[in-house]
Design a protein around this motif. Structure first.
Motif, PDB file in Angstrom:
ATOM      1  N   ALA A  28      -7.589   6.670  -4.860  1.00 14.98           N
ATOM      2  CA  ALA A  28      -7.190   5.449  -3.998  1.00 14.98           C
ATOM      3  C   ALA A  28      -8.037   4.916  -3.453  1.00 14.98           C
ATOM      4  CB  ALA A  28      -5.933   6.064  -3.406  1.00 14.98           C
ATOM      5  N   LEU A  29      -8.078   3.775  -3.254  1.00 17.75           N
ATOM      6  CA  LEU A  29      -9.029   2.834  -2.012  1.00 17.75           C
ATOM      7  C   LEU A  29      -7.940   2.216  -0.983  1.00 17.75           C
ATOM      8  CD1 LEU A  29     -11.577   1.691  -0.922  1.00 17.75           C
ATOM      9  CD2 LEU A  29     -11.354  -0.077  -2.395  1.00 17.75           C
ATOM     10  N   VAL A  30      -8.137   3.082   0.219  1.00 16.14           N
ATOM     11  CA  VAL A  30      -7.122   2.128   1.054  1.00 16.14           C
ATOM     12  C   VAL A  30      -8.158   1.703   2.365  1.00 16.14           C
ATOM     13  CG1 VAL A  30      -5.381   2.920   2.719  1.00 16.14           C
ATOM     14  CG2 VAL A  30      -5.533   4.422   1.013  1.00 16.14           C
ATOM     15  N   MET A  31      -7.637   0.430   2.547  1.00 15.61           N
ATOM     16  CA  MET A  31      -8.377  -0.335   3.639  1.00 15.61           C
ATOM     17  C   MET A  31      -7.749  -0.441   4.777  1.00 15.61           C
ATOM     18  SD  MET A  31      -8.826  -4.000   1.453  1.00 15.61           S
ATOM     19  CE  MET A  31      -8.781  -3.132  -0.123  1.00 15.61           C
ATOM     20  N   GLY A  32      -8.329  -0.710   5.904  1.00 15.40           N
ATOM     21  CA  GLY A  32      -7.545  -0.765   7.076  1.00 15.40           C
ATOM     22  C   GLY A  32      -6.930  -2.153   7.496  1.00 15.40           C
ATOM     23  N   SER A  33      -7.589  -3.519   6.759  1.00 16.59           N
ATOM     24  CA  SER A  33      -7.106  -4.837   6.899  1.00 16.59           C
ATOM     25  C   SER A  33      -7.628  -5.428   5.647  1.00 16.59           C
ATOM     26  CB  SER A  33      -7.808  -5.244   8.212  1.00 16.59           C
ATOM     27  OG  SER A  33      -7.744  -6.870   8.173  1.00 16.59           O
ATOM     28  N   ILE A  34      -7.038  -6.640   5.429  1.00 21.34           N
ATOM     29  CA  ILE A  34      -7.647  -7.392   4.125  1.00 21.34           C
ATOM     30  C   ILE A  34      -8.769  -8.130   4.670  1.00 21.34           C
ATOM     31  CG2 ILE A  34      -6.293  -9.512   5.000  1.00 21.34           C
ATOM     32  CD1 ILE A  34      -5.595  -9.863   2.011  1.00 21.34           C
ATOM     33  N   SER A  35      -9.233  -7.970   5.851  1.00 17.86           N
ATOM     34  CA  SER A  35     -10.527  -8.688   6.131  1.00 17.86           C
ATOM     35  C   SER A  35     -11.576  -7.641   5.689  1.00 17.86           C
ATOM     36  CB  SER A  35     -10.623  -8.662   7.786  1.00 17.86           C
ATOM     37  OG  SER A  35     -10.342  -7.418   8.483  1.00 17.86           O
ATOM     38  N   ASP A  36     -11.132  -6.378   5.272  1.00 19.64           N
ATOM     39  CA  ASP A  36     -12.296  -5.418   4.763  1.00 19.64           C
ATOM     40  C   ASP A  36     -12.540  -5.708   3.213  1.00 19.64           C
ATOM     41  OD1 ASP A  36     -12.291  -3.997   7.268  1.00 19.64           O
ATOM     42  OD2 ASP A  36     -10.608  -2.882   6.522  1.00 19.64           O
ATOM     43  N   PHE A  37     -11.625  -6.431   2.623  1.00 13.35           N
ATOM     44  CA  PHE A  37     -11.527  -6.627   1.302  1.00 13.35           C
ATOM     45  C   PHE A  37     -13.053  -6.951   0.705  1.00 13.35           C
ATOM     46  CE2 PHE A  37     -10.974  -8.520  -2.883  1.00 13.35           C
ATOM     47  CZ  PHE A  37     -10.282  -7.428  -3.728  1.00 13.35           C
ATOM     48  N   ASP A  38     -13.612  -8.011   1.068  1.00 11.97           N
ATOM     49  CA  ASP A  38     -14.915  -8.623   0.516  1.00 11.97           C
ATOM     50  C   ASP A  38     -16.027  -7.256   0.548  1.00 11.97           C
ATOM     51  OD1 ASP A  38     -13.824 -10.806  -0.068  1.00 11.97           O
ATOM     52  OD2 ASP A  38     -14.614 -12.044   1.676  1.00 11.97           O
ATOM     53  N   ALA A  39     -16.092  -6.638   1.681  1.00 10.78           N
ATOM     54  CA  ALA A  39     -16.952  -5.521   1.456  1.00 10.78           C
ATOM     55  C   ALA A  39     -16.608  -4.411   0.698  1.00 10.78           C
ATOM     56  CB  ALA A  39     -17.077  -4.964   2.945  1.00 10.78           C
ATOM     57  N   ILE A  74      -3.573  -0.262   4.295  1.00 10.30           N
ATOM     58  CA  ILE A  74      -2.699   0.578   5.309  1.00 10.30           C
ATOM     59  C   ILE A  74      -3.489   0.953   6.699  1.00 10.30           C
ATOM     60  CG2 ILE A  74      -1.360   3.042   5.685  1.00 10.30           C
ATOM     61  CD1 ILE A  74      -1.239   3.120   2.376  1.00 10.30           C
ATOM     62  N   SER A  75      -2.902   0.797   7.733  1.00 16.60           N
ATOM     63  CA  SER A  75      -3.783   0.761   8.970  1.00 16.60           C
ATOM     64  C   SER A  75      -3.462   2.035   9.780  1.00 16.60           C
ATOM     65  CB  SER A  75      -3.599  -0.497   9.877  1.00 16.60           C
ATOM     66  OG  SER A  75      -4.017  -0.247  11.067  1.00 16.60           O
ATOM     67  N   ALA A  76      -4.530   2.683   9.932  1.00 13.32           N
ATOM     68  CA  ALA A  76      -4.184   4.075  10.886  1.00 13.32           C
ATOM     69  C   ALA A  76      -3.536   3.583  12.216  1.00 13.32           C
ATOM     70  CB  ALA A  76      -5.267   4.752  11.171  1.00 13.32           C
ATOM     71  N   HIS A  77      -3.653   2.383  12.622  1.00 13.90           N
ATOM     72  CA  HIS A  77      -3.283   2.045  14.115  1.00 13.90           C
ATOM     73  C   HIS A  77      -2.089   1.272  14.029  1.00 13.90           C
ATOM     74  CE1 HIS A  77      -7.733   2.726  14.833  1.00 13.90           C
ATOM     75  NE2 HIS A  77      -7.395   3.719  15.450  1.00 13.90           N
ATOM     76  N   ARG A  78      -1.937   0.273  13.065  1.00 15.13           N
ATOM     77  CA  ARG A  78      -0.905  -0.551  12.957  1.00 15.13           C
ATOM     78  C   ARG A  78       0.340  -0.219  12.030  1.00 15.13           C
ATOM     79  NH1 ARG A  78      -5.410  -5.341  11.858  1.00 15.13           N
ATOM     80  NH2 ARG A  78      -5.854  -5.730  13.761  1.00 15.13           N
ATOM     81  N   THR A  79       0.005   0.645  11.084  1.00 16.15           N
ATOM     82  CA  THR A  79       1.045   1.113  10.417  1.00 16.15           C
ATOM     83  C   THR A  79       0.653   3.030  10.187  1.00 16.15           C
ATOM     84  OG1 THR A  79      -0.190   0.806   8.315  1.00 16.15           O
ATOM     85  CG2 THR A  79       1.408  -0.745   8.971  1.00 16.15           C
TER      86      THR A  79
END
Ligand code: RP5
Length: 164
Positions: free
Chosen positions: A5-16, A36-41
């Motif tokens: 699984a690749l989990v990113m904190g925000s869609i703003s991380d996607f391009d990286a 999935i966000s550690a802080h927001r979800t």
């Protein structure tokens, strides 16, 4: 099929993270990609990590920027290997995310790669999965051969530039 699984904190991380997605595809690793966000979800982050082994993942790659707690939170809820990608998304150029991820307390490791080190995160994931999927070993060896060939080619190109 090996699965991660690749989990990113925000869609703003996607391009990286393109390099991670492409590299996993190149090695034939099934990669589920989630935001999935550690802080927001936080409840969703805990639930994902708790269920990850039963859901067939061999490793979880967590990418986050700023106060990047996603890898640490996921690692707290699973004994699967967790790989962290600190994302450069702040005024501190990713140093904040790097230190948040890499400075885990003893007992709960997060295998942190370089800032925006998406390709190495994928390769480390493949190396971990290779323990249970020996077909990946040969692919890793071929990948190393290609790397060596590209360095040897560059060496010849430099020699030609210098007329040697
Ligand atoms: C982190 O905060 C995310 O991983 C992202 O890198 C950063 C900014 O998130 P957004 O405000 O762009 O959603 O949690």
């Amino acid at each position: 099929m090996p699965k991660a699984a690749l989990v990113m904190g925000s869609i703003s991380d996607f391009d990286a993270l393109r390099g991670c997605i492409d590299t996993c595809e190149e090695f034939g690793v099934e990669l589920d990609v989630r935001v999935i966000s550690a802080h927001r979800t936080p409840d969703a982050a805990a639930a994902f990590a708790k269920g990850a082994r039963a859901n067939g993942y061999g490793a979880i790659i967590c990418a986050a920027g700023k106060a990047a707690h996603l890898g640490g939170v996921m690692a707290a809820y699973t004994t699967l290997p967790v790989i962290g990608i600190p994302v450069k998304s702040s005024a501190l150029d990713g140093m904040d995310a790097l230190l948040s991820m890499v400075q885990m307390p003893p007992g709960i490791p997060v295998a942190t790669v370089a800032i925006d080190g998406a390709v190495n995160a994928a390769l480390l994931c493949v190396q971990i999965l290779a323990g249970a999927h020996p077909e990946l070993v040969e692919k890793l060896e071929r990948h190393r051969e290609k790397l060596a060939a590209s360095v040897e080619k560059a060496d010849r190109q430099v020699a030609e530039k210098l007329g040697k």
